[in-house]
Design a protein around this motif. Structure first.
Motif, PDB file in Angstrom:
ATOM      1  N   LEU A 184       0.995  -1.291  -0.035  1.00 23.37           N
ATOM      2  CA  LEU A 184      -0.193   0.147  -0.009  1.00 23.37           C
ATOM      3  C   LEU A 184       0.854   1.263  -0.041  1.00 23.37           C
ATOM      4  O   LEU A 184       0.256   2.236   0.162  1.00 23.37           O
ATOM      5  N   GLY A 185       2.292   1.004  -0.104  1.00 17.77           N
ATOM      6  CA  GLY A 185       3.180   2.377   0.181  1.00 17.77           C
ATOM      7  C   GLY A 185       3.137   3.236  -1.282  1.00 17.77           C
ATOM      8  O   GLY A 185       2.489   2.738  -2.457  1.00 17.77           O
ATOM      9  N   SER A 186       3.806   4.143  -1.255  1.00 14.71           N
ATOM     10  CA  SER A 186       4.476   4.922  -2.678  1.00 14.71           C
ATOM     11  C   SER A 186       5.536   5.452  -2.488  1.00 14.71           C
ATOM     12  O   SER A 186       6.008   5.839  -1.559  1.00 14.71           O
ATOM     13  N   HIS A 187       6.455   5.390  -3.532  1.00  9.89           N
ATOM     14  CA  HIS A 187       7.745   6.050  -3.507  1.00  9.89           C
ATOM     15  C   HIS A 187       7.303   7.583  -3.737  1.00  9.89           C
ATOM     16  O   HIS A 187       7.317   7.970  -4.948  1.00  9.89           O
ATOM     17  N   PHE A 188       7.357   8.232  -2.741  1.00 10.60           N
ATOM     18  CA  PHE A 188       7.065   9.552  -2.835  1.00 10.60           C
ATOM     19  C   PHE A 188       7.706  10.438  -1.482  1.00 10.60           C
ATOM     20  O   PHE A 188       7.214  10.188  -0.535  1.00 10.60           O
ATOM     21  N   ALA A 189       8.714  11.240  -2.006  1.00 12.76           N
ATOM     22  CA  ALA A 189       9.212  12.045  -0.886  1.00 12.76           C
ATOM     23  C   ALA A 189       8.508  13.315  -0.400  1.00 12.76           C
ATOM     24  O   ALA A 189       7.935  14.009  -1.327  1.00 12.76           O
ATOM     25  N   THR A 190       8.083  13.330   0.562  1.00 11.87           N
ATOM     26  CA  THR A 190       7.383  14.409   0.849  1.00 11.87           C
ATOM     27  C   THR A 190       7.475  14.673   2.609  1.00 11.87           C
ATOM     28  O   THR A 190       7.855  13.814   3.340  1.00 11.87           O
ATOM     29  N   ASP A 191       7.316  15.859   3.137  1.00 13.06           N
ATOM     30  CA  ASP A 191       7.714  16.373   4.455  1.00 13.06           C
ATOM     31  C   ASP A 191       6.191  16.079   5.286  1.00 13.06           C
ATOM     32  O   ASP A 191       6.040  16.641   6.430  1.00 13.06           O
ATOM     33  N   GLU A 192       5.215  15.838   4.146  1.00 15.34           N
ATOM     34  CA  GLU A 192       3.904  15.979   5.001  1.00 15.34           C
ATOM     35  C   GLU A 192       3.686  14.302   5.579  1.00 15.34           C
ATOM     36  O   GLU A 192       4.023  13.561   4.943  1.00 15.34           O
ATOM     37  N   LEU A 193       3.226  14.356   6.671  1.00 14.16           N
ATOM     38  CA  LEU A 193       3.333  13.126   7.449  1.00 14.16           C
ATOM     39  C   LEU A 193       2.106  12.274   6.883  1.00 14.16           C
ATOM     40  O   LEU A 193       2.208  11.099   6.484  1.00 14.16           O
ATOM     41  N   PHE A 194       0.848  13.027   6.455  1.00 11.97           N
ATOM     42  CA  PHE A 194      -0.346  12.176   6.209  1.00 11.97           C
ATOM     43  C   PHE A 194      -0.642  12.469   4.590  1.00 11.97           C
ATOM     44  O   PHE A 194      -0.189  13.777   4.290  1.00 11.97           O
ATOM     45  N   VAL A 195      -1.289  11.963   4.025  1.00 17.35           N
ATOM     46  CA  VAL A 195      -1.437  12.081   2.519  1.00 17.35           C
ATOM     47  C   VAL A 195      -2.475  13.517   2.471  1.00 17.35           C
ATOM     48  O   VAL A 195      -3.473  13.640   3.255  1.00 17.35           O
TER      49      VAL A 195
END
Ligand code: FEO
Length: 407
Positions: A178-189
């Motif tokens: 269920l994951g995604s290769h996505f770098a973000t500093d947002e904790l939640f979608v």
């Protein structure tokens, strides 16, 4: 995000996702290739979670060894003096790679995992036997006021993969699933549309070959009360239905009225074939996604395959066979195991060759029905275009037969 990339900061700040549950992993803003194969246009993250129970502390998965320092600094920032359990949901090194470093800093910690994963960790990281606590399906571990339950979820995407469920807080830790290769500093979608694409790409590249196991494991967790899904790549889902519904759709047997055409053209003949065929299919209301393999990001091709009904490999003849890039794409299609129902081959040749046999053989294990290939001598002429038109009509007829054509 741009600033972080420019500054080259590979870190993730400690963030609390629920009371005494912290995200302590690392963001890899700059990584652009995974397994030296899969493009990462949005970077990735290696999520690790620290759970402080009233009497014990557990760490769920670690991070890639290249970022051990980020994880250790985060633990230091939280003033963690002792870790009782390192839960390993998956032995692949992007999650297990820092276990040795964590053990060096927290020498009394035990690695908690299933027997298969333990043996893999011994092989991959040379961890000593006495460092492990081996759990069985359905076992749980008490951290005082919090309980960790283990749900075996084999083959998403290795044989040892499992989930950890934090019962009191209703958080499911799924590692890759269920994951995604996505770098973000947002904790939640925050932006579900953006993460939908990243998660679909991830599904296509990593999970699609294991569709049956995906379905089985979705079924296994369907009655679990889940408030949060914390995977080990990408942002956390506080609306689990979003990603569970997407996975149900992607792993279902349903296909869309769509044709995917990976192609190469050396001198324009195959490009003309692809253009003409795409136009003929589009006129019939069929969605076409064609990929020029000289520039294609294979992740985009993989995503297109998730719900396509038909794949057409399009190639010129090089020496005695298909262009190597088309053979490579066909091999990728074969190993990604999309749920396609039909396939065909189009292309051009100068004086002969075994392109069709080669591509058919490569794609045979998919068990998709082969629609008669159209292979053209030289540049397509009027009679050749008629054959392509007939191919488009046949594809339309086949799609109609399986009820995916919408009027
Ligand atoms: Fe993210 Fe299978 O490792």
């Amino acid at each position: 995000m741009t600033n972080n990339i420019e500054q080259g900061l590979n870190k993730m700040e400690v963030k609390e996702l629920k009371n005494n549950i912290y995200s302590v992993g690392a963001i890899d803003w700059k990584r652009r290739l995974f397994d030296e194969l899969i493009p990462l246009p949005d970077g990735t993250s290696y999520n690790s979670y620290l759970i402080k129970g009233s009497s014990k502390v557990a760490l769920i998965d670690t991070v890639d060894v290249s970022m051990s320092d980020v994880l250790l600094n985060n633990l230091k920032e939280l003033k963690i003096k002792n870790i009782n359990y390192i839960i390993s949901n998956h032995a692949e090194q992007d999650h297990s790679g820092s276990i040795s470093d964590v053990l060096k800093n927290y020498p009394t910690a035990k690695v908690v995992t299933n027997s298969k994963c333990k043996h893999m960790l011994v092989d991959l990281l040379q961890l000593p036997d006495e460092k492990f606590i081996t759990i069985s399906e359905g076992d749980s571990i008490l951290l005082g006021d919090k309980t960790l339950e283990f749900i075996f979820a084999p083959w998403v995407h290795w044989p040892e993969t499992m989930f950890t469920y934090l019962k009191e807080d209703k958080v499911l830790f799924t590692c890759d699933f269920l994951g995604s290769h996505f770098a973000t500093d947002e904790l939640f979608v925050k932006n579900e549309k953006k993460i939908y694409n990243a998660a679909k790409r991830y599904y296509a590249e990593i999970m699609m070959p294991f569709k049956t196991s995906v379905k089985r494991n979705l079924e296994k967790i369907k009655d679990l009360e889940i408030e949060i899904i914390a995977a080990s790549h990408g942002p956390i889902y506080n609306r689990p239905k979003f990603i569970l519904d997407a996975y149900k759709d992607w792993s279902s047997d349903e296909v869309k009225n769509k044709v995917v055409i990976p192609y190469i053209s050396m001198h324009g003949s195959t490009a003309k074939i692809v253009d003409y065929l795409s136009g003929a299919l589009t006129k019939k209301g069929i969605t076409v996604e064609s990929f020029n393999l000289t520039i294609t990001d294979i992740g985009e091709l993989a995503m297109a395959l998730v719900d396509a009904a038909t794949v057409i490999a399009a190639s010129p003849t090089v020496l005695t066979g298909a262009h190597p890039n088309v053979l490579y794409a066909a091999y990728l299609v074969k190993v990604l195991k999309p749920k396609i129902r039909f396939m065909s081959i189009v292309g051009s040749y100068g004086w002969g060759g075994k392109m069709v046999e080669q591509l058919k053989e490569t794609l045979a294990s998919l068990r998709a029905e082969i629609i008669e290939p159209v292979i053209i001598k030289g540049y397509p002429k009027d009679q050749d275009l008629k054959l392509l038109k007939k191919l488009a009509e046949e594809i339309y007829r086949k799609h109609n037969e399986i009820n995916i054509v919408k009027d």
